[in-house]
Design a protein around this motif. Structure first.
Motif, short mmCIF file in Angstrom:
data_model
loop_
_atom_site.label_atom_id
_atom_site.label_comp_id
_atom_site.label_asym_id
_atom_site.label_seq_id
_atom_site.Cartn_x
_atom_site.Cartn_y
_atom_site.Cartn_z
N GLY A 1 18.22 2.25 -0.43
CA GLY A 1 17.68 2.55 -1.64
C GLY A 1 18.64 1.93 -2.36
O GLY A 1 18.52 1.95 -3.23
N ILE A 2 20.37 1.64 -1.78
CA ILE A 2 20.84 0.76 -2.35
C ILE A 2 20.58 -0.50 -3.43
O ILE A 2 21.17 -0.60 -4.32
N PHE A 3 20.14 -0.79 -2.34
CA PHE A 3 19.08 -2.27 -2.96
C PHE A 3 17.94 -1.92 -4.07
O PHE A 3 16.77 -2.74 -3.68
N GLY A 4 17.92 -0.46 -4.08
CA GLY A 4 16.07 0.11 -4.79
C GLY A 4 15.05 0.05 -4.03
O GLY A 4 13.93 -0.09 -4.12
N GLY A 5 15.12 -0.09 -2.71
CA GLY A 5 14.40 0.48 -1.45
C GLY A 5 13.25 1.69 -1.60
O GLY A 5 14.13 2.37 -2.14
N MET A 6 12.16 2.14 -0.80
CA MET A 6 11.45 3.21 -1.22
C MET A 6 11.67 4.17 0.67
O MET A 6 11.52 5.39 0.15
N GLY A 7 13.04 3.15 1.14
CA GLY A 7 12.76 4.49 2.32
C GLY A 7 11.72 3.81 3.69
O GLY A 7 10.92 3.55 3.11
N GLY A 8 12.52 4.18 4.83
CA GLY A 8 11.20 4.30 6.00
C GLY A 8 11.27 3.91 7.48
O GLY A 8 12.96 5.05 7.44
N CYS A 9 10.65 3.83 8.24
CA CYS A 9 11.08 4.52 9.86
C CYS A 9 10.71 3.27 10.47
O CYS A 9 10.30 2.35 10.28
N ALA A 10 10.54 3.80 11.79
CA ALA A 10 9.99 2.46 12.71
C ALA A 10 8.36 2.19 12.19
O ALA A 10 8.10 3.77 11.92
N VAL A 11 7.88 1.13 12.08
CA VAL A 11 6.79 1.21 11.79
C VAL A 11 5.65 1.11 13.34
O VAL A 11 5.73 0.01 14.04
N ILE A 12 4.84 1.63 13.10
CA ILE A 12 4.65 2.35 15.25
C ILE A 12 3.38 0.84 14.72
O ILE A 12 3.51 0.10 16.10
N ALA B 1 0.92 -0.79 0.12
CA ALA B 1 -0.07 0.10 -0.18
C ALA B 1 0.98 1.28 0.02
O ALA B 1 0.65 2.47 -0.56
N PHE B 2 1.83 1.59 0.64
CA PHE B 2 2.91 2.05 0.35
C PHE B 2 3.51 2.65 -0.72
O PHE B 2 4.15 3.65 -0.89
N SER B 3 3.74 1.24 -1.15
CA SER B 3 4.28 1.36 -2.37
C SER B 3 3.51 2.17 -3.02
O SER B 3 3.77 3.30 -4.70
N VAL B 4 2.02 2.10 -3.49
CA VAL B 4 1.41 1.98 -4.21
C VAL B 4 0.90 4.09 -4.05
O VAL B 4 1.43 4.52 -4.89
N ILE B 5 1.50 4.23 -2.79
CA ILE B 5 1.01 5.81 -2.00
C ILE B 5 2.52 6.97 -2.63
O ILE B 5 2.04 7.16 -3.29
N ALA B 6 3.18 6.21 -2.55
CA ALA B 6 4.63 6.44 -3.48
C ALA B 6 4.87 6.63 -4.80
O ALA B 6 6.17 7.38 -4.91
N GLY B 7 4.44 5.71 -5.46
CA GLY B 7 4.27 5.71 -7.08
C GLY B 7 4.82 5.24 -7.81
O GLY B 7 5.53 5.76 -8.96
N VAL B 8 5.05 4.01 -7.11
CA VAL B 8 6.53 3.01 -7.25
C VAL B 8 5.92 1.56 -7.17
O VAL B 8 5.01 1.33 -6.89
N ASP B 9 6.75 0.49 -8.07
CA ASP B 9 6.37 -1.01 -8.03
C ASP B 9 6.02 -1.39 -6.42
O ASP B 9 6.86 -1.23 -5.22
N PRO B 10 5.62 -2.42 -6.43
CA PRO B 10 5.04 -2.89 -4.86
C PRO B 10 6.19 -3.29 -3.85
O PRO B 10 7.02 -3.62 -3.21
N LYS B 11 7.23 -4.25 -5.23
CA LYS B 11 8.71 -4.57 -5.42
C LYS B 11 8.86 -3.54 -4.45
O LYS B 11 10.49 -3.86 -3.23
N VAL B 12 9.63 -2.16 -4.81
CA VAL B 12 9.43 -1.48 -3.88
C VAL B 12 10.11 -0.96 -2.61
O VAL B 12 10.66 -1.52 -2.06
N GLY B 13 9.18 -1.35 -1.82
CA GLY B 13 7.73 -1.07 -0.79
C GLY B 13 8.39 -2.94 0.06
O GLY B 13 8.86 -3.27 0.94
N LEU B 14 8.40 -3.44 -0.90
CA LEU B 14 8.35 -5.02 0.24
C LEU B 14 10.16 -5.15 0.23
O LEU B 14 10.56 -5.56 1.41
N PHE B 15 10.90 -5.13 -0.87
CA PHE B 15 12.48 -4.22 -0.58
C PHE B 15 13.10 -3.94 0.62
O PHE B 15 13.45 -3.86 1.51
N SER B 16 12.38 -3.13 1.12
CA SER B 16 12.78 -1.88 1.75
C SER B 16 12.25 -2.14 3.29
O SER B 16 12.91 -2.26 4.19
N SER B 17 11.49 -2.73 3.21
CA SER B 17 10.43 -3.65 4.76
C SER B 17 12.15 -4.65 4.92
O SER B 17 12.07 -4.61 5.85
#
Length: 498
Positions: free
Chosen positions: A281-292, A48-64
């Motif tokens: 970022g180096i591995f193609g992720g969207m970045g993030g922080c602590a997931v509350i 869902a966060f990948s969709v918000i950021a306008g990138v492919d779902p795998k970008v968010g999954l790899f980042s996590s």
């Protein structure tokens, strides 16, 4: 230079430690299973966060995956989960559609560098300026935010979704009364999924949220020109990601500290978040922080306490997505919605809204808490709400303290004596000049500051103005009782405002 004493090391030592958990089969089982639950819960949100950021779902999954695993080794807060988040996605959302994926990844890497710098210079120490009322507002806003974020999965869906969600909630209420060895959220997900598969019920599943990746993340070096122009494009977004990510991470760490009654190194957490974002970022992720939300699942719902659970969350996320993607895709969203609803209910500080609490609590404290919640709900950004809450609390505090200054006047013969009590700073000293009877006072005026303290240049300027007004009337002023710190400040600044 700061020195870490033996007592400091004991204060920040993880309890229980990873080694303790590894030697205790029951504790290790709890940590591993907690990681499995969190790994499951991360999948739909990362998509869902990948969709918000306008990138492919795998970008968010790899980042996590990358951030959860790396922060388990680098971070300062055991059991806290770091992954792709909505707050970061909202800040960085304009980059990919406008400038492309390469600029997007470059922004993530630069944000991580900013966070490392902020962590090294000690920005985490600013956490001490966040009052309790803002923290309560933060927690309540988080609970409302987590709960409301489940609405898309509950609106315009097959009617069978609702009894499945109810079943999941019922399992999580009953399960802890039977045993706490296996996390209740995991049992709930398994039972609800089993019911759906057994009876071939057609409801929205994880697989409907987006395509799951089938391979390992690869190195991604963004193809952007290393110029000042590139920096000016991505730096504002990167700085926004850095600040929002750090604020949300440090607040989450503080919240977990309170839940577990332990301490964590906030400065280490700050720069570790930066390193994790760089790796993401180096591995193609969207970045993030602590997931509350997932941190609450890990710590509060599943009872995890060590970095093992955080590492397992990232590891299971990877295995579930890449190896068992076909099975994970069949998990009904109703099962995960039930988990998140229970997280929201458990996270909300119900004590803060009880009539007895509201009656006893100062109105200003309640107002700050409500203001924090409202700002979060309006902006959909926890960081904005917290900053706004701190500003509201600061204004109310300054306003309250400003009224604590009193000036009393007495006249004895040819001397007028003024006694000033209270803290003198810009808010209280602005009216100080209006509290003297210039034309009515005798030729000699004594101002006693033994009961007050001079905090800033505004107060020194006010004292200078008082002396100037009396001098214009041919009267002398003597300021007495000033403490050493106030005297030094006045000696350094007096006369410099003309």
């Amino acid at each position: 230079m700061s020195v870490t004493t033996v007592d400091d090391r004991a204060r920040y030592r993880a309890n229980p430690s990873v080694l303790t958990a590894l030697k205790n089969p029951r504790m290790l089982t709890r940590e591993v299973l907690a990681g499995l639950v969190v790994g499951l819960a991360l999948i739909p949100e990362a998509i869902a966060f990948s969709v918000i950021a306008g990138v492919d779902p795998k970008v968010g999954l790899f980042s996590s995956f990358i951030m959860a695993v790396s922060i388990a080794f680098l971070g300062g807060r055991p059991a806290m989960v770091t992954a792709a988040t909505g707050a970061v996605a909202l800040v960085i959302a304009p980059v990919a559609p406008t400038y492309g994926l390469d600029y997007f990844i470059a922004t993530v890497i630069l944000a991580g560098i900013f966070q490392v710098i902020l962590g090294v210079v000690g920005v985490a120490k600013l956490m001490r300026f966040i009052p309790r009322s803002v923290m309560v507002g933060f927690v309540n806003a988080l609970a409302i935010f987590v709960f409301s974020s489940q609405f898309p999965q509950l609106i315009d869906v097959p009617w069978l979704v609702y009894p499945l969600v109810a079943l999941g909630i019922l399992v999580m209420i009953v399960m802890p009364k039977i045993t706490k060895i296996v996390p209740a959220p995991l049992v709930s997900v398994v039972i609800v999924t089993g019911v759906v598969l057994t009876f071939a019920i057609t409801v929205p599943t994880v697989g409907d949220q987006g395509e799951l990746p089938r391979s390992l993340p690869e190195l991604f070096i963004p193809n952007v020109p290393l110029t000042w122009e590139t920096f000016t494009i991505i730096a504002p977004f990167a700085l926004g990601v850095a600040v929002v990510g750090l604020l949300e991470s440090l607040l989450t760490a503080k919240l977990v500290d309170e839940i577990t009654d332990t301490h964590s190194r906030k400065s280490r957490e700050a720069w570790a978040q930066g390193v994790s974002n760089v790796l993401s970022g180096i591995f193609g992720g969207m970045g993030g922080c602590a997931v509350i939300g997932q941190t609450m699942i890990n710590v509060k719902a599943s009872g995890a306490r060590t970095r093992i659970s955080t590492f397992c969350a990232g590891l299971f996320l990877f295995l579930l997505v890449v190896v068992f993607g076909d099975f994970v895709g069949t998990i009904p969203m109703a099962a995960l919605v039930a988990v998140m609803i229970m997280v929201a209910i458990g996270a909300f500080d119900w004590h803060s809204i009880r009539p007895s609490t509201l009656k006893r609590m100062p109105k200003s404290e309640t107002f700050v808490m409500v203001a924090t919640v409202v700002l979060v709900l309006i902006t959909h950004n926890l960081a904005v709400g917290v900053v706004g809450g701190v500003l509201v609390a600061s204004v109310l505090f300054v306003r309250r303290v400003a009224h604590f200054v009193t000036v009393s006047r007495s006249v004895s013969g040819s001397v007028a004596r003024y006694v000033v009590d209270g803290e003198l700073f810009f808010a209280s000293s602005n009216d100080l000049t209006t509290l003297f009877s210039y034309p009515d006072d005798p030729s000699r005026v004594v101002i006693d500051l033994s009961g007050s303290h001079v905090w800033d240049a505004s107060t020194v300027a006010a004292l200078d103005a008082i002396e100037t007004k009396y001098a214009a009337l041919g009267k002398t002023v003597e300021i007495v009782g000033m403490n050493e710190s106030s005297s030094r400040m006045r000696g350094r600044l007096t006369g410099g405002f003309e």
